[in-house]
Design a protein around this motif. Structure first.
Motif, PDB file in Angstrom:
ATOM      1  N   PHE A   1       0.664  -1.286  -0.034  1.00  0.00           N
ATOM      2  CA  PHE A   1       0.005   0.055   0.073  1.00  0.00           C
ATOM      3  C   PHE A   1       0.809   1.013  -0.086  1.00  0.00           C
ATOM      4  CE2 PHE A   1      -3.417   2.485   2.494  1.00  0.00           C
ATOM      5  CZ  PHE A   1      -4.085   2.847   1.428  1.00  0.00           C
ATOM      6  N   THR A   2       1.969   1.205   0.756  1.00  0.00           N
ATOM      7  CA  THR A   2       2.993   2.305   0.513  1.00  0.00           C
ATOM      8  C   THR A   2       3.427   2.575  -0.798  1.00  0.00           C
ATOM      9  OG1 THR A   2       3.579   2.005   2.983  1.00  0.00           O
ATOM     10  CG2 THR A   2       5.265   3.219   1.638  1.00  0.00           C
ATOM     11  N   GLY A   3       3.799   1.207  -1.414  1.00  0.00           N
ATOM     12  CA  GLY A   3       4.457   1.466  -2.648  1.00  0.00           C
ATOM     13  C   GLY A   3       3.573   1.936  -3.736  1.00  0.00           C
ATOM     14  N   VAL A   4       2.022   1.633  -3.536  1.00  0.00           N
ATOM     15  CA  VAL A   4       1.156   2.168  -4.372  1.00  0.00           C
ATOM     16  C   VAL A   4       1.190   3.677  -4.433  1.00  0.00           C
ATOM     17  CG1 VAL A   4      -1.294   1.834  -4.781  1.00  0.00           C
ATOM     18  CG2 VAL A   4      -0.162  -0.284  -4.688  1.00  0.00           C
ATOM     19  N   GLN A   5       1.048   4.144  -3.149  1.00  0.00           N
ATOM     20  CA  GLN A   5       0.909   5.660  -2.878  1.00  0.00           C
ATOM     21  C   GLN A   5       2.063   6.311  -3.359  1.00  0.00           C
ATOM     22  OE1 GLN A   5       0.493   6.231   1.357  1.00  0.00           O
ATOM     23  NE2 GLN A   5      -0.778   4.537   1.519  1.00  0.00           N
TER      24      GLN A   5
ATOM     25  N   ARG B   1      -5.571   2.740  -8.635  1.00  0.00           N
ATOM     26  CA  ARG B   1      -4.318   1.875  -8.415  1.00  0.00           C
ATOM     27  C   ARG B   1      -4.633   1.217  -6.942  1.00  0.00           C
ATOM     28  NH1 ARG B   1      -2.453   3.583 -12.749  1.00  0.00           N
ATOM     29  NH2 ARG B   1      -4.228   2.244 -13.444  1.00  0.00           N
ATOM     30  N   VAL B   2      -5.319   1.697  -5.907  1.00  0.00           N
ATOM     31  CA  VAL B   2      -5.443   0.802  -4.837  1.00  0.00           C
ATOM     32  C   VAL B   2      -6.547  -0.255  -5.163  1.00  0.00           C
ATOM     33  CG1 VAL B   2      -6.488   1.075  -2.401  1.00  0.00           C
ATOM     34  CG2 VAL B   2      -5.078   2.914  -3.438  1.00  0.00           C
TER      35      VAL B   2
ATOM     36  N   TRP C   1      -6.159  -4.663  -4.632  1.00  0.00           N
ATOM     37  CA  TRP C   1      -7.178  -5.339  -3.999  1.00  0.00           C
ATOM     38  C   TRP C   1      -7.450  -6.374  -5.041  1.00  0.00           C
ATOM     39  CZ3 TRP C   1      -6.910  -6.641   0.830  1.00  0.00           C
ATOM     40  CH2 TRP C   1      -6.769  -5.629   1.561  1.00  0.00           C
ATOM     41  N   GLU C   2      -7.801  -6.147  -6.244  1.00  0.00           N
ATOM     42  CA  GLU C   2      -8.128  -7.260  -7.426  1.00  0.00           C
ATOM     43  C   GLU C   2      -6.921  -8.106  -7.378  1.00  0.00           C
ATOM     44  OE1 GLU C   2     -10.857  -3.859  -9.686  1.00  0.00           O
ATOM     45  OE2 GLU C   2      -8.858  -4.360 -10.485  1.00  0.00           O
TER      46      GLU C   2
END
Lengths: 215, 215
Positions: free
Chosen positions: B166-170, B185-186, B190-191
């Motif tokens: 989640f940190t990397g996605v941000q 992207r978040v 999850w998908e």
């Protein structure tokens, strides 16, 4: 005069390479904003005049470090790709190779730091992300064709997520342990992701892949 | 004199809150290293003396922003947890709520920026990571108990990876699009992750969860 041309060029290239290496050492330790050209000149053992002959600004210097990081990591990636292993194994080996490079090579560590700091448009920070996403995409497609990955996998989506997840694993490992736990955390990333991307009947045969990640 | 005590304390608290908000605005835009106390004083509309009355250094100020971010996000997390939904849905809603807070609340955006910059031991950067890992861990354990997540899931491993991913996605969304694509992207995160963590027979019933993430 013409006879001196070649050695002079070689010396200039050696000086430039020494400056890039010194800049990487300072950027990796202090980040972009707190690095000064004076520090880089001292670390490289050159005068500020010599530094300005090669790089007109800190921005240029950071761009050179990011380009050098991209060159080093894409060369390694090309070599790994040329081994001709299955797509999924190649993907795991690529992230392994990159993980070890981050720990061992200050230019790679500096490039990663410069491209994860939030510098907006100031640098070519998007380059490595785009390169890796492209490489991952090709390997994920190959893994689907080879039957090791789920046939309903969306390779573009997974490639984008893999780039982000791997970036986050590096960044959190750095914040919490100074990258001391980076290798086991990358292994955990793969252990978690494999059930999401492997074809169910292939999963047991793929579970050993994260163990490739050792130092 | 005693009668003035209470209003004075209120004024001091309001000034302190205004300084923290102004500091968040500057930190979010410029990062830790490039922020100066002068800029914060100007943005807060206070004298530098008033600023120093509340915060003795930039370090103190950044710590206050991170503490405030942790307070805001943990209050929201507590409210989401109190809704008593199943573990997995709660987890998806938490990351959704946090994603929207990052986009909408400058204190949260600043806290995220300060804690993902590589500042080493200079700040309490580990606090939010530890809080989120703890919350995720509890929800993953509940999801296993409720039968929606795989019975062989390792909740500690997945919680650690989820924080990192989640940190990397941000961070990648910020570098590539200035967070313009953060919500989709978040959703992709999850998908991609659901097939890895859901019990196979529950997967179809869980696939709608990422669609909860809308603005």
């Amino acid at each position: 005069m013409a006879r001196d041309q070649h050695p002079k060029q070689e010396r200039a290239q050696a000086t430039r390479a020494a400056i890039v290496l010194a800049a990487a050492t300072v950027f990796a330790r202090r980040g972009y904003a707190r690095t000064t050209l004076d520090e880089v000149a001292v670390a490289a053992g050159v005068t500020k005049g010599a530094l300005y002959f090669h790089f007109s600004s800190k921005h240029d210097l950071a761009d050179a470090v990011i380009e050098e990081e991209t060159r080093i990591t894409s060369e390694r990636a090309q070599a790994t790709l040329a081994e001709g292993r299955p797509g999924l194994e190649t993907l795991v080996r690529l992230t392994l190779g990159f993980t070890i490079e981050i720990v061992d090579d200050v230019v790679v560590a500096a490039g990663v730091r410069l491209t994860t700091e939030e510098l907006g448009d100031e640098l070519h920070v998007h380059l490595p992300y785009e390169m890796w996403a492209e490489v991952y995409l090709g390997l994920l497609r190959r893994g689907v064709d080879e039957g090791q990955l789920r046939s309903d996998l969306d390779p573009e989506k997974v490639a984008r997520f893999l780039v982000a997840a791997f970036t986050g694993v590096q960044s959190v490992s750095n914040v919490l342990t100074g990258r001391a736990d980076l290798v086991p955390r990358v292994r955990e990333m793969w252990e978690t992701l494999l059930p999401a991307i492997c074809a169910p009947e292939q999963l047991d045969g793929c579970r050993h892949l994260p163990e490739l990640i050792t130092r």
